[in-house]
Design an enzyme around this catalytic site. Structure first.
Site, PDB file in Angstrom:
ATOM      1  N   TYR A 156       0.819  -1.214   0.000  1.00  0.00           N
ATOM      2  CA  TYR A 156       0.000   0.000   0.000  1.00  0.00           C
ATOM      3  C   TYR A 156       0.854   1.266   0.000  1.00  0.00           C
ATOM      4  CZ  TYR A 156      -4.626   2.109   0.636  1.00  0.00           C
ATOM      5  OH  TYR A 156      -5.807   2.790   0.463  1.00  0.00           O
ATOM      6  N   LYS A 163      -3.656   7.949   3.494  1.00  0.00           N
ATOM      7  CA  LYS A 163      -4.789   7.644   4.359  1.00  0.00           C
ATOM      8  C   LYS A 163      -4.540   8.126   5.790  1.00  0.00           C
ATOM      9  CE  LYS A 163      -7.645   5.625   1.501  1.00  0.00           C
ATOM     10  NZ  LYS A 163      -8.939   6.264   1.155  1.00  0.00           N
TER      11      LYS A 163
END
Length: 257
Positions: A156, A163
């Site tokens: 990720y 995020k």
């Protein structure tokens, strides 16, 4: 119409296909009595086609959250759709995230790629909220979607950092908008096999964690639980909840290493 969102006006971003969490948030919101307006970017005709598959076809506004002209004109576009005597907005769903392929390589990611990921995925929560604030004279609820940024997920990379920035942005918005009776919260959803997921390298490896570790189970093909979580936070059942992250991930977030 009755329901926990009866009489409310909700703006929903991020609807692209029926597998989108945003689509299910819009669907459940309508089922619970809300009037829904969608925004779309890029593939506007696709969004308009998907909008017709909702229980009640919803109007679509073009919105690029990196385009200041789009943001400056958003409130007026909503007013045009609502017509004379429109009641503004009671809620916003932020379901916007993007990272160039370079953002999925942590050590080699360039600032150009990382900056794009942060602007689109995190800063846009503030941009969108401020663009809609003139329509929220009575207060309301802003709900965004995150992917748990407490840990470093495989593959990720800089999207995880984006995020984390989104989660921090949510807290600061909650701090500054509380006096206007605007609540700001996030749903932290588990992985869903959506169109956005297809752009994440190694998504299957990432998603495999949920298949083995969610104590209440997790279905990669079912976005509705996350959509229902969004609608819950849009409702008045959480009148004093703000700055929070509500996990709808089958319980994976609480499991030890």
């Amino acid at each position: 119409m009755s329901g926990i969102l009866a009489g409310k006006r909700i703006l929903v971003t991020g609807v692209l296909t029926e597998s989108s969490i945003a689509f299910h948030a819009a669907k459940v919101a309508q089922e619970e009595g809300a009037e829904v307006i969608l925004t779309g970017f890029g593939r506007l005709t696709l969004v308009e086609r998907i909008a017709k598959r909702l229980p009640k076809p919803a109007p679509v506004i073009e919105l690029d959250v990196t385009n200041q002209e789009h943001l400056d004109g958003l409130a007026d576009r909503v007013r045009e759709i609502q017509g004379e005597g429109g009641a503004g907005l009671d809620g916003i769903v932020h379901s916007i995230a993007f990272g160039p392929q370079g953002a999925f390589n942590f050590l080699e990611g360039t600032w150009e790629d990382v900056g794009t990921a942060v602007q689109v995925s995190a800063y846009s929560l503030k941009s969108l909220t401020m663009a809609c604030l003139p329509l929220m004279g009575r207060g309301g609820s802003v709900v965004g979607l995150t992917f748990d940024a407490q840990v470093a997920w495989p593959k990720y990379d800089w999207m995880g950092v984006a995020k984390a920035a989104l989660e921090s942005t949510n807290r600061y918005l909650a701090r500054d908008l509380g006096a206007r009776n605007v609540r700001c919260n996030l749903i932290s959803a588990g992985p869903i096999k959506s169109m956005a997921a297809k752009s994440i390298p190694g998504f299957e490896e990432l998603a495999d964690v949920w298949n083995h570790r969610a104590p209440i189970g997790w279905d990669l093909s079912d976005p509705e639980p996350a959509g229902r979580g969004v609608v819950g936070l849009l409702s008045d059942f959480f009148p004093k909840t703000t700055g929070e992250i509500v996990h709808v991930d089958g319980g994976v977030h609480m499991m030890g290493a």
